[in-house]
Write a protein that holds these residues in place. Structure first.
Motif, PDB file in Angstrom:
ATOM      1  N   UNK A 183       7.003   3.726   5.424  1.00  0.00           N
ATOM      2  CA  UNK A 183       6.511   5.070   4.272  1.00  0.00           C
ATOM      3  C   UNK A 183       5.584   5.059   4.233  1.00  0.00           C
ATOM      4  N   UNK A 184       4.466   3.681   4.088  1.00  0.00           N
ATOM      5  CA  UNK A 184       3.189   3.512   4.521  1.00  0.00           C
ATOM      6  C   UNK A 184       2.714   3.430   5.556  1.00  0.00           C
ATOM      7  N   UNK A 187       2.025   7.302   5.626  1.00  0.00           N
ATOM      8  CA  UNK A 187       1.254   8.355   4.319  1.00  0.00           C
ATOM      9  C   UNK A 187       0.188   8.426   5.124  1.00  0.00           C
ATOM     10  N   UNK A 191      -2.113  11.695   6.079  1.00  0.00           N
ATOM     11  CA  UNK A 191      -3.741  12.208   5.642  1.00  0.00           C
ATOM     12  C   UNK A 191      -4.424  12.897   6.989  1.00  0.00           C
ATOM     13  N   UNK A 201      -4.914   1.087   6.882  1.00  0.00           N
ATOM     14  CA  UNK A 201      -5.070   1.082   5.932  1.00  0.00           C
ATOM     15  C   UNK A 201      -3.589   0.833   5.720  1.00  0.00           C
ATOM     16  N   UNK A 205      -3.326  -4.389   5.109  1.00  0.00           N
ATOM     17  CA  UNK A 205      -3.396  -5.247   3.546  1.00  0.00           C
ATOM     18  C   UNK A 205      -1.726  -5.294   3.918  1.00  0.00           C
ATOM     19  N   UNK A 300      -5.064  -8.296 -10.790  1.00  0.00           N
ATOM     20  CA  UNK A 300      -4.848  -7.345 -10.504  1.00  0.00           C
ATOM     21  C   UNK A 300      -3.678  -7.196 -12.919  1.00  0.00           C
ATOM     22  N   UNK A 303      -6.681  -7.443 -15.178  1.00  0.00           N
ATOM     23  CA  UNK A 303      -7.452  -5.865 -15.425  1.00  0.00           C
ATOM     24  C   UNK A 303      -6.482  -5.578 -16.727  1.00  0.00           C
ATOM     25  N   UNK A 304      -5.406  -6.318 -16.453  1.00  0.00           N
ATOM     26  CA  UNK A 304      -4.292  -5.255 -17.816  1.00  0.00           C
ATOM     27  C   UNK A 304      -4.350  -6.034 -18.993  1.00  0.00           C
TER      28      UNK A 304
ATOM     29  N   UNK B 124       9.960   9.963  -0.965  1.00  0.00           N
ATOM     30  CA  UNK B 124       9.339   8.645  -1.871  1.00  0.00           C
ATOM     31  C   UNK B 124       8.151   8.923  -2.147  1.00  0.00           C
ATOM     32  N   UNK B 126       4.669   7.358  -1.739  1.00  0.00           N
ATOM     33  CA  UNK B 126       3.829   6.291  -1.427  1.00  0.00           C
ATOM     34  C   UNK B 126       2.716   5.650  -1.265  1.00  0.00           C
ATOM     35  N   UNK B 128      -1.162   3.991  -1.320  1.00  0.00           N
ATOM     36  CA  UNK B 128      -1.267   2.602  -0.313  1.00  0.00           C
ATOM     37  C   UNK B 128      -1.248   1.569  -1.782  1.00  0.00           C
ATOM     38  N   UNK B 129       0.170   0.679  -1.807  1.00  0.00           N
ATOM     39  CA  UNK B 129      -0.362   0.083  -2.659  1.00  0.00           C
ATOM     40  C   UNK B 129      -0.924  -0.911  -3.128  1.00  0.00           C
ATOM     41  N   UNK B 130      -1.919  -1.420  -1.558  1.00  0.00           N
ATOM     42  CA  UNK B 130      -3.150  -2.328  -2.189  1.00  0.00           C
ATOM     43  C   UNK B 130      -4.416  -2.002  -2.341  1.00  0.00           C
ATOM     44  N   UNK B 139      -8.609   8.083  -0.138  1.00  0.00           N
ATOM     45  CA  UNK B 139      -8.231   7.730   0.770  1.00  0.00           C
ATOM     46  C   UNK B 139      -9.128   8.998   1.852  1.00  0.00           C
ATOM     47  N   UNK B 175      -9.217   1.574 -11.864  1.00  0.00           N
ATOM     48  CA  UNK B 175      -9.611   1.041 -10.639  1.00  0.00           C
ATOM     49  C   UNK B 175      -7.754  -0.102 -10.663  1.00  0.00           C
ATOM     50  N   UNK B 176      -7.129   0.139 -11.531  1.00  0.00           N
ATOM     51  CA  UNK B 176      -5.906  -0.704 -11.279  1.00  0.00           C
ATOM     52  C   UNK B 176      -4.759   0.132  -9.689  1.00  0.00           C
ATOM     53  N   UNK B 177      -4.138  -0.940  -9.818  1.00  0.00           N
ATOM     54  CA  UNK B 177      -3.146  -0.690  -8.007  1.00  0.00           C
ATOM     55  C   UNK B 177      -2.352   0.921  -8.673  1.00  0.00           C
ATOM     56  N   UNK B 180       0.446  -0.049 -10.162  1.00  0.00           N
ATOM     57  CA  UNK B 180       1.263  -0.427 -11.865  1.00  0.00           C
ATOM     58  C   UNK B 180       1.572   1.256 -12.585  1.00  0.00           C
ATOM     59  N   UNK B 193      -3.790  12.814  -3.393  1.00  0.00           N
ATOM     60  CA  UNK B 193      -4.095  12.066  -2.902  1.00  0.00           C
ATOM     61  C   UNK B 193      -3.915  13.076  -1.406  1.00  0.00           C
TER      62      UNK B 193
END
Ligand SMILES: Nc1ncnc2c1ncn2[C@@H]1O[C@H](COP(=O)(O)OP(=O)(O)O)[C@@H](O)[C@H]1O
Ligand SMILES: [Mg+2]
Lengths: 304, 290
Positions: A183-184, A187, A191, A201, A205, A300, A303-304, B124, B126, B128-130, B139, B175-177, B180, B193
């Motif tokens: 999936x990552x 993605x 793009x 990308x 990570x 993370x 920050x919450x 699903x 998707x 980018x989690x980071x 991006x 600025x949060x991931x 979340x 995106x």
């Protein structure tokens, strides 16, 4: 059931660790509390060092140990990542699995063999490279001359360390990178990312914390490595950064192996003290590594 | 006349070595050109013919829904529309897919460039989690190596988020991931995106199938509101959804496993659901299937 099993094994591991620390500490006591005169009288290599107590004696060893291991990682980690990415994403499956098993084989070679190879093959060939480095980059403290001939120096040791840990880190990195969720990567590609951009990308990570753990494993091996040091390094006892000069460095593990056979009882105790220092070092490094791995998550949460 | 000019520009843009400045200048006029034409398209996985002989026209600035039983090749077909199928090593294609007269499969067209003009939203969510919410939206821009000032970037992020009805919910946590967010929010972020790079066409593969009814509803509304700006092709297994949001509807079918999937019928959504021409279509619509 599983819970009980994992709990007991956890307790067993912790007690073993605690026992090791206690044993080392008890054995170290005589050297820690011995007077300077006693140490100098009974331990010739301590007398030669001119140090006042056993801690002072340990620090240059610790310094060289860390320096050698860090240089080794500096060489090994980028190379391992490059090889792992190449094998996972740029080479047909069939070829990469052949290389994969080859790498696993390399990871299993005992360090004596690497040491022998280094002395017979690597050391004679490094002179040229080292002289080049020293001539052109001598202004960097690391590459100060004169270059030892033959180069039985710390950088050679680091290179051999790197060769030893590259298969370990590469094997783990391949494992980690191949688990990047489709999936990552898709993605990124959707793009309009090129293959390399999608790796940057998504794959890098995703693999970051795994690579740090793998590097720590490599670092552990480099810190404790004995044979290669013993066979290659012409030892010294200083805080020198000049890894191309001879007689500057000695690692803790190398020092223990070199002096243990001839050591009297206080000598053994002194060596065990240095071993305790090494043990604490690995402990701290692992702790820091865990911190680094957890770091992004922590910020993370804050920050919450 | 102007249209012909723009076509030329598009062709130039899809070429491997494009002139970035000219491309940027022409982006606006390109927005008008969003018609896709598929001719005699066969899709293979190795030797297996998965989709056979598709001919269809995808109308600009309209929602085209693709419906059909699972395994009939909807996803496979959709992925050939922006050459995403090439990521699957065994997949190959015969026939042609044109975006305003430019054959996407011609030798001098770069698949990476194609995907920059034809966006894709996955089943699903998707993100980018980071990356943070903001960085996720940027991006694509960063990949395009477009240089935007900080203000331009912020503007873009906000306009994209507003475009997908997400701005109110996330404006305090840009600025949060991205992880979340809830599933529905993540999917809207993924759409944001995709549209941030101003694509000509937007492809979506069952974008709501992993979401709850409320999130589904808000994405449906979003799709309807986006069709004034983009050509949209959406795969869905939900016929009510197709009826609710699409202008055109394509019914794909497969007679048996191992057989290739085929386009049975493409028509106005009204026609497909009320008076289809083919018996297979009305059987499927009325639940008399398999
Ligand atoms: N990566 C793949 N490799 C081989 N066959 C595939 C692959 N993906 C899909 N297929 C096959 O192609 C056919 C169409 O699949 P798909 O496009 O996923 O259908 P749908 O999206 O309509 O459910 C199915 O028979 C499926 O088994
Ligand atoms: Mg599908």
């Amino acid at each position: 059931m599983l819970k009980i099993a994992s709990k007991t094994s956890g307790i067993i591991i912790l007690t073993t660790l605690a026992l090791v620390v206690i044993f080392l500490s008890i054995e170290a006591v005589p050297a820690i509390f011995a007077s300077q005169d006693a140490l100098r009288d009974q331990i010739p290599w301590f007398a030669n060092s001119g140090d006042h107590n056993i801690w002072q004696y340990s620090i240059p060893l610790l310094f060289s140990t860390i320096l050698a291991a860090l240089l080794a990682l500096l060489i090994a980690v980028p190379l391992s990542i490059a090889v792992a990415l190449f094998l996972t994403y740029y080479v047909p499956k069939r070829i990469s699995s052949v290389f994969g098993s080859l790498i696993d084989l390399l990871a299993a070679i005992p360090s004596v063999v690497y040491g022998l190879w280094a002395v017979a093959v690597l050391v004679p060939r490094l002179s040229g490279v080292f002289n080049f480095l020293s001539r052109n980059f001598g202004w960097i403290p690391l590459f100060h001359g004169p270059v030892a001939e033959p180069p039985r120096v710390l950088l050679t040791v680091s290179i051999v360390f790197a060769v030893m840990v590259i298969p370990i880190i590469t094997a783990l990195a391949c494992e980690i990178y191949s688990q990047t969720p489709h999936l990552n990567t898709e993605a990124a590609l959707a793009l309009g990312a090129t293959k390399w951009e999608s790796i940057r990308l998504s794959v890098l990570p995703f693999g970051k914390s795994g690579i740090i753990s793998a590097s720590m494993l490599g670092l552990g091996r480099a810190l404790g490595e004995t044979m290669a040091v013993l066979m290659i390094l012409s030892p010294g006892h200083s805080f020198s950064l000049s890894v191309l000069m001879s007689g500057q460095h000695q690692t803790i593990a190398g020092n223990i192996a070199a002096n243990f056979p001839e050591a009297g009882s206080l000598g053994v105790s002194a060596l065990i003290t240095t071993g305790l220092v090494l043990f604490l070092l690995t402990f701290i490094i692992n702790f820091l590594a865990r911190k680094v791995v957890d770091l992004p998550l922590k910020t993370k949460r804050r920050k919450k | 006349m102007a249209e012909k000019e723009s076509k030329k520009e598009l062709k130039k843009k899809l070429k491997k070595k494009e002139d970035k400045k000219a491309a940027k200048r022409e982006k606006k006029s390109l927005m008008k050109l969003q018609r896709m034409i598929v001719t005699n398209l066969d899709v293979y996985y190795g030797d297996f013919l998965a989709v056979q002989d598709v001919n269809m026209e995808i109308r600009p600035k309209a929602v085209t829904a693709i419906i059909g039983p699972s395994g009939c090749g909807k996803s496979t077909f959709l992925r050939t529309l922006n050459r995403m199928h090439e990521i699957t090593p065994s997949a190959s294609v015969q026939g042609s897919v044109q975006l305003e007269g430019v054959d996407l499969y011609s030798d001098d067209v770069d698949p990476v460039e194609v995907r920059r003009h034809i966006g894709y939203v996955f089943q699903r969510p998707n993100p980018f989690p980071h990356l943070s919410i903001q960085e996720n939206i940027l991006a694509g821009i960063r990949l395009n190596k477009q240089k935007l000032s900080k203000e331009e970037e912020n503007e873009l992020v906000i306009s994209c988020l507003k475009n997908v009805n997400l701005y109110k919910e996330v404006k305090d946590k840009l600025n949060q991931p991205a992880t979340s967010l809830s599933g529905g929010q993540q999917q809207r972020l993924c759409i944001a995106r995709a549209i941030a790079v101003k694509p000509n066409v937007l492809l979506m593969d069952e974008p709501c199938s992993a979401l709850d009814p409320i999130s589904t509803r808000s994405i449906e509304d979003l799709i309807v509101s986006l069709k004034s700006q983009f050509t949209i092709v959406i795969v869905t297994h939900n016929m009510q959804q197709a009826q609710r949001i699409s202008d055109w509807c394509a019914f794909f079918n497969v007679t048996a496993t191992g057989e290739p999937g085929r386009l049975v019928e493409l028509d106005k959504t009204d026609t497909i659901f009320n008076s289809p021409n083919k018996k297979a279509t009305s059987d499927y619509i009325n639940g008399r299937f398999g």
